[in-house]
Structure formats: C-alpha cells, structure tokens
Design an enzyme around this catalytic site. Structure first.
Site, PDB file in Angstrom:
ATOM      1  N   ASP A  51       5.518  -0.440   1.054  1.00 52.29           N
ATOM      2  CA  ASP A  51       5.035   0.474   2.087  1.00 52.29           C
ATOM      3  C   ASP A  51       4.335  -0.355   3.162  1.00 52.29           C
ATOM      4  O   ASP A  51       3.204  -0.796   2.989  1.00 52.29           O
ATOM      5  CB  ASP A  51       4.080   1.490   1.474  1.00 52.29           C
ATOM      6  N   TYR A  85      -2.544   4.104  -0.418  1.00 53.10           N
ATOM      7  CA  TYR A  85      -2.284   5.395   0.224  1.00 53.10           C
ATOM      8  C   TYR A  85      -0.874   5.391   0.786  1.00 53.10           C
ATOM      9  O   TYR A  85      -0.510   4.488   1.553  1.00 53.10           O
ATOM     10  CB  TYR A  85      -3.286   5.657   1.342  1.00 53.10           C
ATOM     11  N   LYS A 124       3.547   3.926  12.460  1.00 53.43           N
ATOM     12  CA  LYS A 124       2.562   3.346  13.367  1.00 53.43           C
ATOM     13  C   LYS A 124       3.194   2.651  14.562  1.00 53.43           C
ATOM     14  O   LYS A 124       3.539   3.276  15.558  1.00 53.43           O
ATOM     15  CB  LYS A 124       1.651   2.370  12.614  1.00 53.43           C
TER      16      LYS A 124
END
Length: 441
Positions: free
Chosen positions: A244, A145, A272
């Site tokens: 990523d 994702y 994050k």
C-alpha cells in the site's frame, strides 16, 4: 495570528450540518484541544484561513501536494481540461496519458486501473486478490491504515488511535464480525508471528497487505528483512504480496518504496500524489493478476468517475514534473537540512525536560516521536508509542498554529515537505519548535 472569528463562525455552522462538524474525523481538531481553522486558499508553501492568517503548511493536504499549493502548471492543466469537460464516464486520452506514465516508469506495474480514492484502491486490490487466489483471508498489520472500508478497519491507523480510548480496539462499530474473521491482524516487525500465521493458515491466505513505510500511526520504519520475509512467505504459499503506497508512493522517488528498495510486489496501491490534489486512487501490478478484472476477467470493479479527466490532467502534470530529478534532489536537501537542524538545535533545547523528541524521517516524510526522556529507541510497532505523547503534541500543535506553522492535528500523523518550500521555511519550523519546547514543563 489574528483572532479566528470567521473560522469560528464557519465551525458553528459546520456542526449543524455535518456529523461532528466535519467530513473527515481528524479535521475536527479534537485531539489537540481547539477549534479547527477554516482554510480559504493555498499558494506555494502557505495556506490562508478565512480570517486572512497565513500558515507555513507541513500537512500539504495529507501528502498529495508534493509541489506545494496551486502549482501554476497544475492549475493550468486543470483549467484547460475543465473547459473541455469535467466528466465523461467513457474512455479518454487523459487516462491513457497518466496510465502510460506510471507503467513506463515503474517496472513492477505492468497494468493499472484508476479509481477515486486510496480507500477504493485498496478495497479493489483485496477483492482482486481474493478472486485471483480463490481464498478469503487477508493478513494486515496493527497500526497500518488502508482506508475506511470494512475489512481493513481492524486495528487501523491514526483515525482509530485518535478517537478511541483503547488503542487495542479491534474495529469500528458497524463492522460485521464476519468481516473481522477473515482479517488476520499481526504486529509489525514480528517474523515469528508472520511465520506462525502462514504455518497455520497458509492455504487460506489470499494476500498480505502492508504499508511498507507505515505513516498513519507515526512513521514506523520497518526492517527490509521483515518485508523480504513477507515476500518470501507469500510466494511460497501462493498468496499475493500487496504494498500500500497510497502515502509514500512517489514520495520516496518516482517508483516509491518498492522501487527504492528493490521489491516487486504482486499488487500496489496508489493515491494522493497521482491526482495532483484532486480525488484519485489506483491499483496495479502484474498483468497476469490484473487481467482477472472485469471485463477481461470475472472480478468485478467499476466506477463512473474513475479516470476522471480533471484528476488525470492534474496527475499527468505532476508526474511529468516529478520525472525531473531536480525535484527529488531539492526535497532530499530540505529533508537533510531539517534533520541536521533538529539534531543541532532542537535536541539541546530538550535537555532537562521530562520528555524528549526524535525526528523520524524518510525522504520528504517526517514525524515527531515524543517519548520519555532517556527512553530513546527505534519505534517499529504502534504499541511502542508513548501514551503521554498526544498530550505533549497537542501543546506543540496549538503553539505552532498560533505562530503560523501548520502541522497535522494528531500526534500519530506525519508531516510532509513540498517542493515549494525553501531553507528559510525549515528554519522557521525549527525555531518555532524550539520556542514551544521552552514553554512545556
């Protein structure tokens, strides 16, 4: 737990205001078969809902709260900055502070640019890769994702898995076919498919993007050799290798997966943790590539709130604290305790059941791999996840929430430990998990 009357009232109001009642799909709790709880506050290892119920939190805002909720130093830094100003849309010292922390401590990041989310970081990195290589096609991997922008919502992670009846669904409605045509989706852990793709389209591939530790469709730990193959083929064909690290960046040590395992990606994306709980993202890498961004280069990327001083202040505080090795030492100790107690106590409780559970973990990230009894295997591809796992996980989720343990409301999502946790919290998780296992046939 007391009744969730106030959460129910808020949920009824939310359904009248937001599509599906939420501002991000997984919050709806659809796959776990109950209404969501409305969170009022968080402190340390715990969150409190609007009814005053306390929950030991293993979600930690989906990963960024590595220090736990409302870390005092982070709160002070945000409060001080808020008094000075919340947004300027201009150059500030605060963005320099955080940028220097990243560049000075992560060898493979020579230049960095801040954005407002992980999705935006990936979107911008891919645009840069296409502009730099003057090619259009991107290789991604099924189950990884990379945010909800168009070209990456092709066989993506937990969102599509949770809300799609068919996990082979190629994309979300609303994505033009032309976007999908330039996104090549390959299975994880498949050297042959990767080699064939480059043999066929090597001179058209701008970049290969991968979560080096896929953590949005389970925790799919990849062979180092597979990642080395990606690096080898991208270098050979003039493509870029993008890691990523939005989820695992700063979770596996300060320099993330790449630093821990000795990789030097061309570009890397973050999010994050570097916002300390506030919206933020970043992408960076080799200066030779990054200089192609506007205004130095021709690849345009911009954002009024990029480098927002509140997020920069919070992120700087978090990263400075993470440079203290004691934090990672404690997190790794807690992770080891979780693994040891799972093997010694949870595994025996599963004897005689029709299903079993393996604890998959990497540092402070973990996942419950629910599978048919006698079908133990290392899962590296999303298609290997047992189709009955979501049903069993939903029962586990509901029981644990009722007992005051908050885990992710999806069988495909991972859990996160925080520095605010103690050994007793690990024991609580284990004991509650054993209890619920005893209630499932």
């Amino acid at each position: 737990m007391s009744e969730n009357e106030k959460s129910h009232e808020i949920w009824e109001r939310s359904k009248k205001v937001f599509p599906g009642g939420v501002n991000s799909p997984v919050r709806a709790y659809q796959s776990v078969g109950r209404e969501p709880i409305a969170i009022r506050s968080g402190k340390g290892a715990y969150i409190t809902d609007e009814d005053g119920n306390n929950y030991l939190d293993f979600v930690n805002s989906w990963g960024p709260l590595i220090l736990g909720h409302s870390d005092p130093d982070v709160v002070v830094s945000i409060t001080k900055q808020a008094a000075l100003g919340t947004s300027f849309g201009a150059v500030t010292k605060y963005e320099c502070d955080l940028g220097e922390l990243i560049i000075n401590n992560i060898p493979h990041v020579e230049s960095v640019r801040f954005v407002n989310s992980g999705t935006e970081a990936v979107m911008s990195a891919l645009r840069l890769a296409r502009g730099y290589t003057e090619r259009d096609k991107i290789i991604k991997f099924e189950g990884c994702y990379h945010g909800h922008h168009d070209s990456m919502l092709v066989k993506a992670g937990s969102g599509l898995l949770t809300f799609s009846d068919d996990i082979s669904e190629s994309s979300s409605p609303g994505i033009p076919q032309s976007f999908s045509d330039n996104t090549i989706v390959l299975p994880l852990d498949d050297n042959d498919a990767l080699t064939k793709a480059f043999a066929t389209l090597g001179n058209e591939i701008a970049a290969v993007i991968i979560e080096p530790l896929p953590a949005n469709s389970g925790l799919l730990i990849q062979r180092k050799e597979f990642l080395q193959k990606i690096q080898e083929l991208t270098a050979k064909h003039g493509s870029l290798f993008i890691m990523d690290e939005v989820i695992n960046g700063f979770r596996l040590g300060f320099s993330g997966f790449a630093g821990k395992y000795g990789f030097i990606p061309d570009l890397v994306t973050y999010g994050k943790i570097i916002g300390g709980g506030l919206p933020v993202g970043a992408f960076g890498g080799k200066k030779e590539i990054m200089k192609h961004l506007s205004p130095e280069g021709k690849v345009y990327q911009a954002g009024t709130l990029s480098g927002n001083p509140l997020a920069m202040a919070a992120g700087t505080t978090v990263l400075k604290k993470l440079l203290n090795e004691d934090i990672y030492t404690k997190l790794n100790r807690l992770s080891n305790e979780l693994g040891e107690k799972f093997d010694s106590r949870v595994k025996p409780a599963l004897v005689g059941k029709s299903f079993s559970i393996d604890l998959v973990r990497e540092e402070s990230i973990f996942w419950l791999n629910i599978h048919a009894n006698g079908n133990e295997n290392e899962i590296r591809q999303v298609t290997q996840i047992w189709d009955k796992a979501p049903e069993i996980y939903a029962q586990i989720f509901r029981y644990m929430l009722q007992e005051g343990v908050h885990i992710a409301p999806s069988a495909y999502e991972v859990g996160f430990l925080s520095y605010a946790m103690e050994s007793k919290d690990i024991l609580t998780y284990i004991e509650t998990l054993i209890e619920v296992i005893g209630t499932i046939d």
